[in-house]
Design a protein around this motif. Sequence first.
Motif, PDB file in Angstrom:
ATOM      1  N   VAL A 231       0.907  -1.204  -0.139  1.00  0.00           N
ATOM      2  CA  VAL A 231      -0.251   0.403   0.354  1.00  0.00           C
ATOM      3  C   VAL A 231       0.898   1.387   0.351  1.00  0.00           C
ATOM      4  O   VAL A 231       0.963   1.803  -0.818  1.00  0.00           O
ATOM      5  N   GLU A 232       1.880   0.747   0.497  1.00  0.00           N
ATOM      6  CA  GLU A 232       2.710   2.184   0.545  1.00  0.00           C
ATOM      7  C   GLU A 232       3.360   2.512  -0.513  1.00  0.00           C
ATOM      8  O   GLU A 232       3.820   3.655  -0.909  1.00  0.00           O
ATOM      9  N   GLN A 233       3.769   1.995  -0.983  1.00  0.00           N
ATOM     10  CA  GLN A 233       4.458   1.605  -2.306  1.00  0.00           C
ATOM     11  C   GLN A 233       3.845   2.055  -3.235  1.00  0.00           C
ATOM     12  O   GLN A 233       3.776   3.006  -4.220  1.00  0.00           O
ATOM     13  N   VAL A 234       2.576   1.500  -3.625  1.00  0.00           N
ATOM     14  CA  VAL A 234       1.282   1.681  -4.769  1.00  0.00           C
ATOM     15  C   VAL A 234       1.144   3.917  -4.383  1.00  0.00           C
ATOM     16  O   VAL A 234       1.337   4.529  -4.953  1.00  0.00           O
ATOM     17  N   SER A 235       0.842   4.124  -2.851  1.00  0.00           N
ATOM     18  CA  SER A 235       0.170   4.408  -2.972  1.00  0.00           C
ATOM     19  C   SER A 235       1.197   6.448  -3.426  1.00  0.00           C
ATOM     20  O   SER A 235       0.817   7.208  -3.804  1.00  0.00           O
ATOM     21  N   ILE A 236       3.185   5.899  -2.617  1.00  0.00           N
ATOM     22  CA  ILE A 236       3.631   6.970  -3.476  1.00  0.00           C
ATOM     23  C   ILE A 236       3.850   7.321  -4.936  1.00  0.00           C
ATOM     24  O   ILE A 236       3.517   8.377  -5.433  1.00  0.00           O
ATOM     25  N   GLN A 237       3.422   5.724  -5.705  1.00  0.00           N
ATOM     26  CA  GLN A 237       3.620   5.813  -7.251  1.00  0.00           C
ATOM     27  C   GLN A 237       2.159   6.457  -7.170  1.00  0.00           C
ATOM     28  O   GLN A 237       2.137   6.906  -8.501  1.00  0.00           O
ATOM     29  N   ALA A 238       1.420   6.319  -7.172  1.00  0.00           N
ATOM     30  CA  ALA A 238      -0.279   6.713  -7.444  1.00  0.00           C
ATOM     31  C   ALA A 238       0.216   8.798  -7.156  1.00  0.00           C
ATOM     32  O   ALA A 238       0.193   8.933  -7.979  1.00  0.00           O
ATOM     33  N   LEU A 239       0.864   8.531  -6.163  1.00  0.00           N
ATOM     34  CA  LEU A 239       1.300  10.361  -6.163  1.00  0.00           C
ATOM     35  C   LEU A 239       2.460  10.839  -6.752  1.00  0.00           C
ATOM     36  O   LEU A 239       2.565  11.937  -7.642  1.00  0.00           O
ATOM     37  N   GLU A 240       3.062  10.152  -7.441  1.00  0.00           N
ATOM     38  CA  GLU A 240       4.169  10.488  -8.397  1.00  0.00           C
ATOM     39  C   GLU A 240       3.674  10.416  -9.612  1.00  0.00           C
ATOM     40  O   GLU A 240       4.116  11.758 -10.461  1.00  0.00           O
ATOM     41  N   LYS A 241       2.811  10.042  -9.960  1.00  0.00           N
ATOM     42  CA  LYS A 241       2.094   9.926 -11.325  1.00  0.00           C
ATOM     43  C   LYS A 241       1.120  11.562 -11.745  1.00  0.00           C
ATOM     44  O   LYS A 241       0.916  11.692 -12.443  1.00  0.00           O
ATOM     45  N   ARG A 242       0.230  11.566 -10.319  1.00  0.00           N
ATOM     46  CA  ARG A 242      -0.295  12.745 -10.415  1.00  0.00           C
ATOM     47  C   ARG A 242       0.860  14.124 -10.230  1.00  0.00           C
ATOM     48  O   ARG A 242       0.089  14.882 -11.338  1.00  0.00           O
ATOM     49  N   ILE A 243       1.751  13.825  -9.654  1.00  0.00           N
ATOM     50  CA  ILE A 243       2.924  15.024  -9.808  1.00  0.00           C
ATOM     51  C   ILE A 243       3.203  15.388 -11.256  1.00  0.00           C
ATOM     52  O   ILE A 243       3.364  16.374 -11.619  1.00  0.00           O
ATOM     53  N   GLY A 244       3.253  13.892 -12.200  1.00  0.00           N
ATOM     54  CA  GLY A 244       3.340  14.060 -13.339  1.00  0.00           C
ATOM     55  C   GLY A 244       2.382  14.748 -14.109  1.00  0.00           C
ATOM     56  O   GLY A 244       2.898  15.472 -15.159  1.00  0.00           O
ATOM     57  N   LEU A 245       1.168  14.696 -13.520  1.00  0.00           N
ATOM     58  CA  LEU A 245       0.094  15.139 -14.343  1.00  0.00           C
ATOM     59  C   LEU A 245      -0.014  16.072 -14.059  1.00  0.00           C
ATOM     60  O   LEU A 245       0.212  17.322 -15.608  1.00  0.00           O
ATOM     61  N   TRP A 246       0.103  16.967 -12.897  1.00  0.00           N
ATOM     62  CA  TRP A 246       0.228  17.972 -13.212  1.00  0.00           C
ATOM     63  C   TRP A 246       1.587  19.408 -13.907  1.00  0.00           C
ATOM     64  O   TRP A 246       1.533  20.014 -13.937  1.00  0.00           O
ATOM     65  N   ASP A 247       2.301  18.659 -13.749  1.00  0.00           N
ATOM     66  CA  ASP A 247       3.594  18.694 -14.515  1.00  0.00           C
ATOM     67  C   ASP A 247       3.471  19.042 -15.802  1.00  0.00           C
ATOM     68  O   ASP A 247       3.811  20.169 -16.796  1.00  0.00           O
ATOM     69  N   ALA A 248       2.429  18.235 -16.454  1.00  0.00           N
ATOM     70  CA  ALA A 248       2.401  18.093 -17.800  1.00  0.00           C
ATOM     71  C   ALA A 248       1.170  19.463 -18.280  1.00  0.00           C
ATOM     72  O   ALA A 248       1.756  20.280 -19.536  1.00  0.00           O
ATOM     73  N   ILE A 249       0.881  19.724 -17.356  1.00  0.00           N
ATOM     74  CA  ILE A 249      -0.870  20.335 -17.751  1.00  0.00           C
ATOM     75  C   ILE A 249       0.354  21.986 -17.192  1.00  0.00           C
ATOM     76  O   ILE A 249      -0.030  22.576 -19.049  1.00  0.00           O
ATOM     77  N   GLU A 250       1.111  22.351 -16.485  1.00  0.00           N
ATOM     78  CA  GLU A 250       1.530  23.183 -16.327  1.00  0.00           C
ATOM     79  C   GLU A 250       2.599  23.811 -17.895  1.00  0.00           C
ATOM     80  O   GLU A 250       2.986  24.996 -18.354  1.00  0.00           O
ATOM     81  N   GLU A 251       3.157  22.068 -18.232  1.00  0.00           N
ATOM     82  CA  GLU A 251       4.118  22.678 -19.273  1.00  0.00           C
ATOM     83  C   GLU A 251       3.140  22.848 -20.710  1.00  0.00           C
ATOM     84  O   GLU A 251       3.786  23.878 -21.943  1.00  0.00           O
ATOM     85  N   GLN A 252       2.207  22.478 -20.704  1.00  0.00           N
ATOM     86  CA  GLN A 252       0.940  22.569 -21.762  1.00  0.00           C
ATOM     87  C   GLN A 252       0.906  24.419 -22.003  1.00  0.00           C
ATOM     88  O   GLN A 252       0.536  25.063 -22.664  1.00  0.00           O
ATOM     89  N   MET A 253       0.789  24.633 -21.061  1.00  0.00           N
ATOM     90  CA  MET A 253       0.292  25.743 -20.509  1.00  0.00           C
ATOM     91  C   MET A 253       1.180  26.989 -21.266  1.00  0.00           C
ATOM     92  O   MET A 253       1.100  28.111 -21.443  1.00  0.00           O
ATOM     93  N   GLU A 254       2.198  26.395 -20.974  1.00  0.00           N
ATOM     94  CA  GLU A 254       4.020  27.484 -20.966  1.00  0.00           C
ATOM     95  C   GLU A 254       3.987  27.777 -22.636  1.00  0.00           C
ATOM     96  O   GLU A 254       4.351  28.117 -23.114  1.00  0.00           O
ATOM     97  N   VAL A 255       3.752  26.224 -22.944  1.00  0.00           N
ATOM     98  CA  VAL A 255       4.511  25.834 -24.120  1.00  0.00           C
ATOM     99  C   VAL A 255       2.875  26.734 -25.386  1.00  0.00           C
ATOM    100  O   VAL A 255       3.815  27.559 -25.773  1.00  0.00           O
ATOM    101  N   ARG A 256       1.720  27.001 -24.867  1.00  0.00           N
ATOM    102  CA  ARG A 256       0.781  27.036 -25.453  1.00  0.00           C
ATOM    103  C   ARG A 256       1.224  28.761 -25.125  1.00  0.00           C
ATOM    104  O   ARG A 256       0.667  29.788 -26.381  1.00  0.00           O
ATOM    105  N   LEU A 257       1.688  30.065 -24.085  1.00  0.00           N
ATOM    106  CA  LEU A 257       2.243  31.285 -23.961  1.00  0.00           C
ATOM    107  C   LEU A 257       3.427  31.304 -25.173  1.00  0.00           C
ATOM    108  O   LEU A 257       3.150  32.809 -25.801  1.00  0.00           O
ATOM    109  N   GLU A 258       4.118  30.693 -25.151  1.00  0.00           N
ATOM    110  CA  GLU A 258       4.889  30.553 -25.938  1.00  0.00           C
ATOM    111  C   GLU A 258       4.747  30.836 -27.528  1.00  0.00           C
ATOM    112  O   GLU A 258       5.262  31.335 -28.114  1.00  0.00           O
ATOM    113  N   MET A 259       4.027  30.544 -28.006  1.00  0.00           N
ATOM    114  CA  MET A 259       3.006  30.280 -29.050  1.00  0.00           C
ATOM    115  C   MET A 259       2.954  31.460 -29.059  1.00  0.00           C
ATOM    116  O   MET A 259       1.828  31.971 -30.397  1.00  0.00           O
ATOM    117  N   VAL A 260       2.141  32.352 -28.583  1.00  0.00           N
ATOM    118  CA  VAL A 260       1.374  33.239 -28.445  1.00  0.00           C
ATOM    119  C   VAL A 260       1.707  34.909 -29.538  1.00  0.00           C
ATOM    120  O   VAL A 260       3.139  35.057 -28.779  1.00  0.00           O
TER     121      VAL A 260
END
Length: 260
Positions: A231-260
């Motif tokens: 449970v501990e291992q899966v929980s840490i992995q799940a949170l790391e994947k969620r952080i990765g999701l947040w990173d991806a959203i932030e990256e897409q926002m920044e890419v869009r701003l660069e294109m404007v």
Amino acid sequence: MNIEKINTSIQSQKNQLLQHSLYEKVKTIDDLHTFLENHVFAVWDFMSLLKALQNKLTCTTTPWLPIGNPQIRYLINEIVVAEETDLTLDGFRQSHFEMYIDAMEQCGANTSQIHDFLINVKATQNIFVSIKKSDLHPNVKAFLDFTFRVIEEGKPHKIAAAFTFGREDLIPNMFTEILKNFQNNFPKTDLSKLIYYFERHIELDADEHGPMAMQMVTELCSNSEQKWKEVEQVSIQALEKRIGLWDAIEEQMEVRLEMV
């Protein structure tokens, strides 16, 4: 090991999520759309974690048999009722995923990517093929792939860990932060359905589903040190994947701003 020890061991990842710079970058309607169009995949695959738990911990086939622990059956069925058939802002019944889609459409976000993805899932009958062949950001793919690998492995305590510590336990805090930004930054945009969705999650998860999910994990692991460790291992992995999701959203926002 117990719930308190799990919470201590995952505190670093939880802090990374709660202090993520993404929240402060949702400043325009385009930013909001980028967030919603990616986050909807987490809303959707959460439903799959939930149904996997229901399939594992209750009887969903005929002939009916009294499977498993009645207390766990009650906990999971209570969560299913609310997540699959909650009351909408207008007083109708919908799943939280459908409520989220409606909220996206109300504020002008594009729902074609998630709809096309689900059509492909039906066509391939193989979630891993659909994920791999999609045009989603690599981090979104990794997020989804992790979820369905846990589901495919079929261990209820691991599925419950991804469900509880990777999702339900964090939703009230995360969504409160996001809500503050929405209300401050988009006063002229109709976000009534979106705000209702977030407030409903805060209400349910903080007061009901969070404690229920914690109890479910405790019941499933019982005195098994091995299960608590997994449970501990899966929980840490799940949170790391969620952080990765947040990173991806932030990256897409920044890419869009660069294109404007």
